[in-house]
Design an enzyme around this catalytic site. Structure first.
Site, PDB file in Angstrom:
ATOM      1  N   ASN A 737       0.994  -1.395  -0.134  1.00  0.00           N
ATOM      2  CA  ASN A 737      -0.125  -0.001  -0.209  1.00  0.00           C
ATOM      3  C   ASN A 737       0.599   1.382  -0.320  1.00  0.00           C
ATOM      4  O   ASN A 737       0.419   2.227  -0.254  1.00  0.00           O
ATOM      5  CB  ASN A 737      -0.851  -0.120   1.169  1.00  0.00           C
ATOM      6  CG  ASN A 737      -2.140  -1.049   1.506  1.00  0.00           C
ATOM      7  OD1 ASN A 737      -2.886  -1.747  -0.031  1.00  0.00           O
ATOM      8  ND2 ASN A 737      -1.920  -1.847   2.113  1.00  0.00           N
ATOM      9  N   TYR A 738       2.075   1.297   0.457  1.00  0.00           N
ATOM     10  CA  TYR A 738       2.917   2.590   1.028  1.00  0.00           C
ATOM     11  C   TYR A 738       3.585   2.682  -0.103  1.00  0.00           C
ATOM     12  O   TYR A 738       4.307   3.693  -0.205  1.00  0.00           O
ATOM     13  CB  TYR A 738       3.145   2.490   2.384  1.00  0.00           C
ATOM     14  CG  TYR A 738       2.000   2.461   3.257  1.00  0.00           C
ATOM     15  CD1 TYR A 738       1.524   4.677   3.142  1.00  0.00           C
ATOM     16  CD2 TYR A 738       1.362   2.074   4.017  1.00  0.00           C
ATOM     17  CE1 TYR A 738      -0.015   4.833   3.646  1.00  0.00           C
ATOM     18  CE2 TYR A 738       0.442   2.259   4.852  1.00  0.00           C
ATOM     19  CZ  TYR A 738      -0.687   3.617   4.728  1.00  0.00           C
ATOM     20  OH  TYR A 738      -1.456   3.636   5.514  1.00  0.00           O
ATOM     21  N   ILE A 739       4.712   1.880  -0.424  1.00  0.00           N
ATOM     22  CA  ILE A 739       6.010   2.063  -1.186  1.00  0.00           C
ATOM     23  C   ILE A 739       5.835   1.921  -2.851  1.00  0.00           C
ATOM     24  O   ILE A 739       4.995   0.737  -3.362  1.00  0.00           O
ATOM     25  CB  ILE A 739       6.822   0.513  -1.125  1.00  0.00           C
ATOM     26  CG1 ILE A 739       6.927   0.793   0.521  1.00  0.00           C
ATOM     27  CG2 ILE A 739       8.013   0.380  -2.120  1.00  0.00           C
ATOM     28  CD1 ILE A 739       7.554  -0.243   1.041  1.00  0.00           C
TER      29      ILE A 739
END
Length: 779
Positions: A737-739
């Site tokens: 989800n974030y990288i």
DNA sequence: CTAAGAACTTAGCACGAGGTGT
DNA sequence: ACACCTCGTGCTAAGTTCTTAG
């Protein structure tokens, strides 16, 4: 340039990693662009969830960089109408051309399907613009559609599709009673199917810790009783304590055994049935392109398992009826049939949303949706947009930091509070922290909803955080903050009447986001989390050993990933078998060291002069105690004996089948004795250092063997280190989800690491839009 | 404006298929 | 061949943010 702001990343004790009690400065500088490392305490939390929490990480220097979004190929983009005609018939849809065909030019089109005017209306009404990117319906199937190369890859965000076909949703099968009786007050009681089903839900939870939670039990029993009362054929059950569900649990376990013991054919059959379901419900056609549906199964009834101290945990989640379900589908598409004898709640044709079906769940009255799968173009596009948004933040983050630092001393409390909150969101990657409904949900907080009880101030600008965040995961962190931030916190504290008071009583997420959006369209609190995560990751990747092995590079990759996970506080429970697994690995290492120790002695035996020249050969291996060696030698002996016995049996069987008589027992015994002798020899050699050397052995050969063993020790050690570091940290969430996946892809190309070492099949699928970046691509 | 509703992303965990070592 | 574990996957809860209603 504003980005001269390099920050002072101090590397957190990486060597000792996780458990280091190092505390670090968060930031410090008055410069508007602090950044820095987060402290990390790693102490065991006393939380019921038995987790360890920490949060820290480096935030790294800003890399300025022009961001090129993937090139678009404008020429193509000729709109083509999908030919989707009504039914799903794969045959109609030519199978795809193989994926890798490089950039395909939009294939010339074929027939266009007449478009439904109403649908067109709809698409135009909202914003008019947006020509939806759709082309090549020919290529259908697999990932052929390379939306990220299309003209307006971003889509405009309002119209999500022009045509949409699907087969609706799958309802779980009706309950089939098993007629296993639970006991009440020691006696078997018969339950009507509806009640039996609920009892069975509870029985299935007997081995979990839910049943030790009084709230769970109360909620369950209340709903269970209500069901019991619906039929007077049910026995009177008044006292939860007198209920015994274990007979049902036993039954469930037997069923499970049965399933396990099923024949190959039966299993195969089940598999095919499942496949068939997926075939029917698992795909839809969006703008003529086949797309995977994420969760086409309606959630079956169950006991609601809320996390943490959720007040409603254990409540009965009812079976969903078609009458509750709304279907969203293209106007021109055939509406799926509801189950026989039922109707849909309604059928709508809203192309401004992405869901295919929706219903409201009864426990919390939450709305549930059926969405497309993560690898769909729709999800891919919004993922892409998310990361592009975060990259935009990069360009203005310096200004935002400058501003909030200035606002720290604003006379208006609301503004000071806002500035302070922004500091936390930016520096600690906290979530926004919306208000929650008291008594209806677990008491968890994010930045804006922090209360005084969640922080502790300590001289030296130190702030201790301790609160439950999303999913009731404990966030514990100790951070040295900017002086003015500390002063502000003290100031806010002066007015508090209770520890339960809000730390930022004049700030809420709407306001804060509104303020953020004045910097940039679409900037919200969560963008900082994405930005910080990806940025940190990219910085941490700079620690990749350029000349290391692939394994070492991957270790560096995972370390970077871990820093992000720690920053975002992504945790997991310690596996029950963790200690076990660890011990095994250690034993494995010791076994290798044992081998090495023998090899070294062999070298010295071969050439005693080496003792002087290579004193390290005479040094004992670490961790290899006398006792352990003896045990290990014994273990080897046992293993060898086992092998001999088995071989003996096998040989005899063979001889029997050949009509020969069995080998004599004494032959076996002889061999077994040899094994014992061998052990003695090992022990002797170990003690004297005088090895029995085979003629073929030379110093060079042994040396090479040692090198090999060293390599293996290294590899196993790496896995050990990783395992330890991952004990309580979950890497998956940040990776998914974030990288920004383009960072990972570029890293792989640059370091010559195969992409499938870091992205499994589904991630490669989800991130296919990111796979073609240049190796020098920067976030 | 505020609150509620709607839509979509982010989150950890249970479970089972399949790979691995014995 | 078997137990044992790893890892991927499905599931659905729990957040955030946007939108609409009042």
């Amino acid at each position: 340039m504003k980005d001269a702001e390099l920050e002072s990343v101090k590397k957190v004790g990486k060597a000792n990693g996780k458990k280091s009690a190092v505390k670090e400065e968060l930031s410090d500088s008055e410069s508007d662009v602090p950044l820095g490392k987060r402290g990390n305490k790693g102490k065991k939390s006393a939380t019921p969830s038995k987790r360890t929490t920490r949060a820290n990480t480096a935030n790294a220097a800003q890399v300025k960089q022009e961001n090129k979004t993937p090139k678009t190929n404008d020429t193509k983009a000729k709109r083509k109408r999908n030919e989707s005609d009504s039914e799903f018939d794969d045959k109609k849809r030519p199978a795809k051309s193989t994926a890798k065909s490089a950039v395909k030019k939009a294939s010339p089109q074929k027939k266009k399907k007449k478009e439904d005017p109403a649908e067109k209306d709809m698409s135009e009404k909202k914003k008019g613009k947006q020509k939806v990117v759709k082309e090549e319906s020919d290529e259908e199937d697999d990932e052929e559609y390379r939306w990220w190369e299309a003209e307006n890859a971003k889509g405009d965000g309002t119209v999500k599709w022009n045509t949409l076909e699907h087969n609706g949703v799958y309802f779980p099968p009706e309950y089939v009673p098993h007629n296993v009786k639970m006991k009440y007050d020691g006696k078997e009681v018969h339950l009507e199917p509806e009640a039996e089903e609920v009892a069975t839900f509870y029985a299935a939870a007997l081995n979990t810790e839910h049943v030790e939670n009084p709230t769970f039990n109360e909620n369950f029993f209340r709903d269970f009783k209500a069901i019991l009362d619906k039929s007077d054929k049910n026995p009177p059950i008044e006292d939860f304590k007198k209920c015994d569900f274990t007979p049902i649990l036993d039954h469930l376990e037997r069923e499970k055994e049965k399933r396990k013991a099923m024949s190959k054919e039966e299993k195969q059959k089940l598999k095919e049935e499942k496949l068939q379901l997926e075939e029917k419900y698992g795909y839809c056609y969006l703008d003529g392109r086949k797309q995977k549906v994420g969760n086409f199964r309606i959630e079956p009834p169950s006991l609601f398992r809320g996390r943490g101290k959720h007040p409603k945990t254990g409540s009965l989640k009812l079976r969903v009826q078609p009458e509750q379900v709304t279907i969203n589908i293209g106007k021109a598409a055939k509406v799926p049939e509801p189950p026989a004898g039922h109707n849909w709640n309604k059928v709508i044709h809203d192309n401004t949303v992405t869901w295919l079906a929706t219903w409201k769940e009864n426990v919390n009255e939450n709305i549930k949706y059926v969405f497309l799968a993560a690898n769909s173009t729709l999800k891919g596009q919004s993922d892409f947009k998310k990361f592009e948004k975060a990259r935009e933040l990069k360009d203005i983050v310096a200004k935002i930091r400058h501003d909030y630092n200035k606002d720290m001393t604003n006379k208006v409390t609301a503004i000071r509070q806002r500035a302070t909150a922004m500091y936390f969101i930016d520096r600690l990657a906290l979530r926004a922290g919306n208000e929650k409904k008291e008594g209806e949900e677990a008491d968890t907080v994010g930045c804006c909803s922090l209360r005084f009880e969640h922080i502790r101030l300590e001289a030296g600008n130190t702030v201790h955080f301790d609160f439950l965040g999303k999913d009731s995961i404990r966030y514990q962190n100790t951070v040295t903050v900017d002086g003015q931030v500390f002063k502000n916190l003290k100031l806010f504290q002066r007015h508090k009447e209770s520890d339960k008071d809000q730390l930022f009583d004049r700030v809420n997420t709407q306001e804060l986001n509104k303020h953020l959006s004045s910097y940039m369209d679409g900037l919200t609190a969560k963008v900082f989390r994405t930005y910080n995560a990806s940025h940190t990751f990219q910085e941490q990747l700079k620690n990749t050993p350029v000349s290391g092995s692939v394994n070492e590079k991957i270790l560096a990759y995972n370390r970077a990933n871990r820093e992000v996970a720690i920053l975002c506080n992504h945790q997991r429970t310690v596996s029950k078998t963790f200690d076990n697994q660890m011990n095994r690995i250690e034993d494995k290492i010791r076994a290798l060291k044992y081998q090495k120790m023998r090899l070294k002695k062999t070298m010295l035996t071969l050439d005693p002069k080496l003792k002087k020249k290579r004193p390290e050969l005479d040094e004992p291996e670490s961790d290899l105690g006398e006792e352990w060696c003896e045990e290990y030698e014994k273990h080897l002996e046992e293993k060898e004996k086992d092998r001999l016995r088995k071989k003996f049996e096998k040989d005899n069987e063979k001889r029997k089948s050949e009509g020969k008589g069995p080998l004599s027992e004494s032959e076996l015994n002889e061999q077994l004795e040899e094994a014992e002798e061998k052990t003695k020899q090992l022990s002797k050699e170990r003690k004297t250092g005088k090895m029995e050397v085979k003629k073929s052995q030379t110093v060079e050969k042994v040396e090479a063997q040692i090198e090999k063993v060293n390599e293996r020790i290294k590899v196993v050690n790496l896995t050990k280190v990783e395992k330890e570091e991952n004990k309580t940290t979950a890497l998956g969430t940040s990776k998914i989800n974030y990288i920004d996946p383009r960072i990972s892809a570029a890293w792989c190309y640059k370091h010559d690491v195969p992409i499938d070492k870091i992205f499994n099949k589904s991630l490669r699928d989800k991130f296919k839009w990111a796979m073609e970046v240049d190796k020098n691509w920067k976030f």
